[in-house]
Design an enzyme around this catalytic site. Structure first.
Site, PDB file in Angstrom:
ATOM      1  N   THR A 116       0.858  -1.186   0.000  1.00  0.00           N
ATOM      2  CA  THR A 116       0.000   0.000   0.000  1.00  0.00           C
ATOM      3  C   THR A 116       0.892   1.233   0.000  1.00  0.00           C
ATOM      4  O   THR A 116       1.599   1.497   0.970  1.00  0.00           O
ATOM      5  CB  THR A 116      -0.887  -0.011   1.261  1.00  0.00           C
ATOM      6  OG1 THR A 116      -1.641  -1.226   1.243  1.00  0.00           O
ATOM      7  CG2 THR A 116      -1.838   1.174   1.293  1.00  0.00           C
ATOM      8  N   ARG A 147      -7.948  -9.853   4.206  1.00  0.00           N
ATOM      9  CA  ARG A 147      -8.109  -9.728   5.662  1.00  0.00           C
ATOM     10  C   ARG A 147      -7.232 -10.762   6.342  1.00  0.00           C
ATOM     11  O   ARG A 147      -7.134 -11.896   5.861  1.00  0.00           O
ATOM     12  CB  ARG A 147      -9.565 -10.013   6.064  1.00  0.00           C
ATOM     13  CG  ARG A 147     -10.546  -8.953   5.691  1.00  0.00           C
ATOM     14  CD  ARG A 147     -11.952  -9.492   5.788  1.00  0.00           C
ATOM     15  NE  ARG A 147     -12.152 -10.616   4.871  1.00  0.00           N
ATOM     16  CZ  ARG A 147     -13.252 -11.360   4.820  1.00  0.00           C
ATOM     17  NH1 ARG A 147     -14.233 -11.138   5.653  1.00  0.00           N
ATOM     18  NH2 ARG A 147     -13.362 -12.352   3.939  1.00  0.00           N
ATOM     19  N   GLU A 148      -6.628 -10.400   7.458  1.00  0.00           N
ATOM     20  CA  GLU A 148      -5.854 -11.377   8.212  1.00  0.00           C
ATOM     21  C   GLU A 148      -6.786 -12.473   8.715  1.00  0.00           C
ATOM     22  O   GLU A 148      -7.908 -12.195   9.119  1.00  0.00           O
ATOM     23  CB  GLU A 148      -5.166 -10.709   9.416  1.00  0.00           C
ATOM     24  CG  GLU A 148      -3.952  -9.947   8.985  1.00  0.00           C
ATOM     25  CD  GLU A 148      -3.193  -9.361  10.165  1.00  0.00           C
ATOM     26  OE1 GLU A 148      -3.306  -9.883  11.285  1.00  0.00           O
ATOM     27  OE2 GLU A 148      -2.503  -8.361   9.940  1.00  0.00           O
ATOM     28  N   LYS A 197      -7.258   1.779  -2.949  1.00  0.00           N
ATOM     29  CA  LYS A 197      -6.864   0.952  -1.809  1.00  0.00           C
ATOM     30  C   LYS A 197      -7.043   1.722  -0.485  1.00  0.00           C
ATOM     31  O   LYS A 197      -7.651   1.240   0.472  1.00  0.00           O
ATOM     32  CB  LYS A 197      -5.408   0.504  -1.992  1.00  0.00           C
ATOM     33  CG  LYS A 197      -4.727  -0.009  -0.762  1.00  0.00           C
ATOM     34  CD  LYS A 197      -5.284  -1.332  -0.286  1.00  0.00           C
ATOM     35  CE  LYS A 197      -4.861  -1.635   1.128  1.00  0.00           C
ATOM     36  NZ  LYS A 197      -5.035  -2.981   1.549  1.00  0.00           N
ATOM     37  N   ALA A 245     -20.447  -2.675  16.692  1.00  0.00           N
ATOM     38  CA  ALA A 245     -19.897  -1.729  17.670  1.00  0.00           C
ATOM     39  C   ALA A 245     -18.957  -2.473  18.619  1.00  0.00           C
ATOM     40  O   ALA A 245     -19.102  -3.668  18.847  1.00  0.00           O
ATOM     41  CB  ALA A 245     -21.036  -1.095  18.454  1.00  0.00           C
ATOM     42  N   GLY A 250      -8.459  -2.190  15.076  1.00  0.00           N
ATOM     43  CA  GLY A 250      -7.016  -2.266  15.291  1.00  0.00           C
ATOM     44  C   GLY A 250      -6.392  -2.961  14.100  1.00  0.00           C
ATOM     45  O   GLY A 250      -6.981  -2.984  13.018  1.00  0.00           O
ATOM     46  N   CYS A 253      -3.451  -2.702   9.315  1.00  0.00           N
ATOM     47  CA  CYS A 253      -3.833  -1.948   8.112  1.00  0.00           C
ATOM     48  C   CYS A 253      -4.723  -0.738   8.382  1.00  0.00           C
ATOM     49  O   CYS A 253      -4.355   0.379   8.036  1.00  0.00           O
ATOM     50  CB  CYS A 253      -4.530  -2.870   7.123  1.00  0.00           C
ATOM     51  SG  CYS A 253      -3.367  -3.989   6.360  1.00  0.00           S
ATOM     52  N   ARG A 320      -0.781  -5.854  16.554  1.00  0.00           N
ATOM     53  CA  ARG A 320      -0.499  -4.459  16.191  1.00  0.00           C
ATOM     54  C   ARG A 320      -1.746  -3.585  16.370  1.00  0.00           C
ATOM     55  O   ARG A 320      -2.833  -3.955  15.915  1.00  0.00           O
ATOM     56  CB  ARG A 320       0.025  -4.394  14.750  1.00  0.00           C
ATOM     57  CG  ARG A 320       1.465  -4.865  14.669  1.00  0.00           C
ATOM     58  CD  ARG A 320       1.954  -4.903  13.271  1.00  0.00           C
ATOM     59  NE  ARG A 320       1.419  -6.044  12.535  1.00  0.00           N
ATOM     60  CZ  ARG A 320       1.715  -6.305  11.257  1.00  0.00           C
ATOM     61  NH1 ARG A 320       2.504  -5.511  10.587  1.00  0.00           N
ATOM     62  NH2 ARG A 320       1.198  -7.368  10.670  1.00  0.00           N
TER      63      ARG A 320
HETATM   64  C1  UDX Z   1      -8.334  -4.905   6.808  1.00  0.00           C
HETATM   65  C2  UDX Z   1      -9.220  -4.851   5.551  1.00  0.00           C
HETATM   66  O1  UDX Z   1     -10.455  -5.502   5.845  1.00  0.00           O
HETATM   67  C3  UDX Z   1      -8.536  -5.520   4.370  1.00  0.00           C
HETATM   68  O2  UDX Z   1      -9.322  -5.384   3.197  1.00  0.00           O
HETATM   69  C4  UDX Z   1      -7.173  -4.850   4.155  1.00  0.00           C
HETATM   70  O3  UDX Z   1      -6.486  -5.455   3.094  1.00  0.00           O
HETATM   71  C5  UDX Z   1      -6.348  -4.928   5.428  1.00  0.00           C
HETATM   72  O4  UDX Z   1      -7.077  -4.328   6.513  1.00  0.00           O
HETATM   73  P1  UDX Z   1      -7.705  -6.707   8.673  1.00  0.00           P
HETATM   74  O5  UDX Z   1      -6.648  -5.774   9.177  1.00  0.00           O
HETATM   75  O6  UDX Z   1      -7.399  -8.155   8.587  1.00  0.00           O
HETATM   76  O7  UDX Z   1      -8.187  -6.253   7.203  1.00  0.00           O
HETATM   77  O8  UDX Z   1      -8.925  -6.474   9.664  1.00  0.00           O
HETATM   78  P2  UDX Z   1     -10.517  -6.450   9.550  1.00  0.00           P
HETATM   79  O9  UDX Z   1     -11.066  -7.824   9.568  1.00  0.00           O
HETATM   80  O10 UDX Z   1     -10.957  -5.558   8.456  1.00  0.00           O
HETATM   81  O11 UDX Z   1     -10.849  -5.775  10.967  1.00  0.00           O
HETATM   82  C6  UDX Z   1     -10.211  -4.556  11.344  1.00  0.00           C
HETATM   83  C7  UDX Z   1     -10.588  -4.143  12.736  1.00  0.00           C
HETATM   84  O12 UDX Z   1     -11.899  -3.608  12.760  1.00  0.00           O
HETATM   85  C8  UDX Z   1     -10.557  -5.238  13.787  1.00  0.00           C
HETATM   86  O13 UDX Z   1      -9.946  -4.735  14.956  1.00  0.00           O
HETATM   87  C9  UDX Z   1     -12.020  -5.548  14.043  1.00  0.00           C
HETATM   88  O14 UDX Z   1     -12.249  -6.019  15.340  1.00  0.00           O
HETATM   89  C10 UDX Z   1     -12.653  -4.179  13.813  1.00  0.00           C
HETATM   90  N1  UDX Z   1     -14.050  -4.235  13.393  1.00  0.00           N
HETATM   91  C11 UDX Z   1     -14.386  -4.761  12.182  1.00  0.00           C
HETATM   92  C12 UDX Z   1     -15.036  -3.712  14.219  1.00  0.00           C
HETATM   93  O15 UDX Z   1     -14.752  -3.205  15.323  1.00  0.00           O
HETATM   94  N2  UDX Z   1     -16.328  -3.749  13.804  1.00  0.00           N
HETATM   95  C13 UDX Z   1     -16.700  -4.283  12.608  1.00  0.00           C
HETATM   96  O16 UDX Z   1     -17.898  -4.273  12.294  1.00  0.00           O
HETATM   97  C14 UDX Z   1     -15.690  -4.802  11.762  1.00  0.00           C
END
Ligand code: UDX
Length: 424
Positions: A116, A147-148, A197, A245, A250, A253, A320
């Site tokens: 990115t 997504r992780e 992105k 909510a 966190g 990304c 992280r």
């Molecule tokens: C994210 C993007 O989804 C992905 O497309 C990008 O390539 C990298 O960043 P990821 O970091 O794996 O992926 O996390 P994600 O599953 O998106 O969740 C991010 C954070 O948001 C988590 O801490 C999760 O708990 C929080 N979250 C997510 C919420 O608090 N509420 C939600 O409804 C969704």
């Protein structure tokens, strides 16, 4: 280039799809592990995929690129782009990777940017690095949306494949590496792909901060965020995803990319006000959890609090920007005695938590003698705890702060817990 969470997934998936992949990793310790088919982080299904690709001799790992480039057609750059202390994006790993290719590739190849990078980076790389040498390479921006914990699924089932570039042949070559994957391919210019992105991550973060603010209001007016979010999300124009909510987002990304995007936007002369507020709301949501615990306990000094969950979300060992880690730190600073645990992120959390936070391997031991418990990560192991038994090992006033709205609220109240959720 780069065997991190993006590079290694790409390498393993491409090898699994029949391509011959050389994965370059500069960290010797990490490289050593990879050669032994050991994945240095947890990602569901990745270990098996790497092992099978190594067995079939479609995947190999190396620390040195020179000499390996002569029959390479495509280079994917998946180097890290951490935030700089001053707020900008550190592009040094990306530039090192591109420079190495430019110096050592004897034939023209297609350079595909998976990292990115701020809008304008691709144009600058083409102008300053690729345009200078005698060999003419093509440049494509091909951002990832993995997504992780779900990265392999997301690789094979993306919502879309974004290809930013000008060279029709290079675009076709990148299309071909995704052959067999059923997803719309969106071709655009390089800078638009870079913005797409960042904008996607910014929008996801916006949804999370939005629903968290509505949840905070629900607490004040006596409404229930679960019902509200359901009613809002069922409008197809809005959608049900990212409306959970909790303690905020966190991970590696969303926090990095929202901050990087706001910073780069300001450099370009535009103040992304909405996004800056999204970031502030996210930070405040963690502090709010500490305030809620303090209020429920009548102050934090001398109180024992268990933090359940240190990974930034379930299904990963990544800590992280994890809300659980930050809240544990804030609680300790405020005078609470804190115990913390996580089924997967234990090792990564060691050393990151202040010494006064006691890291425990097992939830029951962490909860022993606690006045309050915070659910910071919605691991199944925590949701399915024998909460009646937990009640018997905790201490009055038996406060539960369900930071992910994932626990059986009615049952917990029935067992005599003083239950608090987020907007519930
Ligand atoms: C994210 C993007 O989804 C992905 O497309 C990008 O390539 C990298 O960043 P990821 O970091 O794996 O992926 O996390 P994600 O599953 O998106 O969740 C991010 C954070 O948001 C988590 O801490 C999760 O708990 C929080 N979250 C997510 C919420 O608090 N509420 C939600 O409804 C969704």
């Amino acid at each position: 280039m780069g065997a991190g969470r993006v590079g290694l997934v790409a390498a393993a998936c491409l090898a699994n799809s029949g391509h011959e992949v050389i994965c370059v990793e500069k960290d010797p310790a990490r490289l050593e592990k990879l050669i032994q088919a050991e994945v240095p982080f947890y990602e569901e299904g990745l270990g098996e995929l790497v092992e099978s690709a190594l067995r079939q001799r479609r995947l190999s790992f190396t620390g040195v690129l020179p000499g390996r480039l002569s029959d390479v057609g495509i280079v994917l750059v998946a180097a890290g782009t951490p935030l700089l202390p001053a707020g900008g994006v550190d592009l040094s790993y990306v530039y090192d990777a591109v420079n190495e290719v430019v110096q050592h590739a004897p034939q023209p190849l297609t350079l595909v940017m998976k990292s990115t990078v701020p809008p304008g980076t691709g144009v600058a790389i083409q102008r300053d690095l690729l345009g200078k040498g005698s060999v003419k390479h093509s440049y494509i921006s091909n951002p990832e949306f993995l997504r992780e914990g779900r990265a392999i699924h997301d690789w094979y089932h993306p919502d879309r494949i974004v290809i930013g570039g000008q060279d029709a042949e290079a675009i076709q070559r990148v299309r071909e590496i995704y052959e067999g994957i059923n997803a719309p391919v969106l071709v655009m210019d390089v800078t638009s792909a870079e913005v797409a992105k960042y904008a996607a991550n910014a929008f996801l973060a916006t949804k999370v901060s939005f629903i968290n603010e509505i949840a905070n209001l629900c607490e004040l007016v006596g409404a229930d965020i679960d019902a509200v979010a359901r009613a809002v999300g069922m409008d197809h124009r809005i959608g049900t995803h990212y409306l959970k909510a909790g303690l905020g987002y966190g991970g590696s990304c969303l926090p990095k990319d929202t901050n990087g995007f706001a910073f780069v936007s300001a450099l370009n002369g535009y103040d992304l006000r909405l996004l800056k507020t999204v970031i502030e709301v996210n930070a405040a949501q963690r502090r709010r959890a500490v305030d809620k615990l303090s209020q429920a306990l009548g102050g934090l000094t001398g109180k024992r609090v268990a933090v359940l969950g240190l990974a930034f979300k379930p299904g990963t060992d990544d800590i992280r920007e994890s809300p659980g880690i930050e809240i544990a730190r804030l609680l300790a600073t405020a005078g609470a005695s804190v115990s913390a645990c996580d089924p997967m992120a234990w090792t990564s959390a060691c050393g990151l938590l202040p010494p006064e936070v006691e890291l425990v391997t097992e939830a029951f031991s962490a909860l022993q003698g606690c006045h309050a418990a915070l659910l910071a990560t919605e691991w199944e192991e925590f949701i399915n705890l024998d909460w009646q038994k937990v009640r018997s090992v905790m201490r009055a006033p038996y406060v539960i702060l369900d930071g992910r709205n994932a626990l059986p609220r009615d049952l917990l109240r029935q067992y005599g817990f003083n239950y608090h959720g987020v907007g519930r």
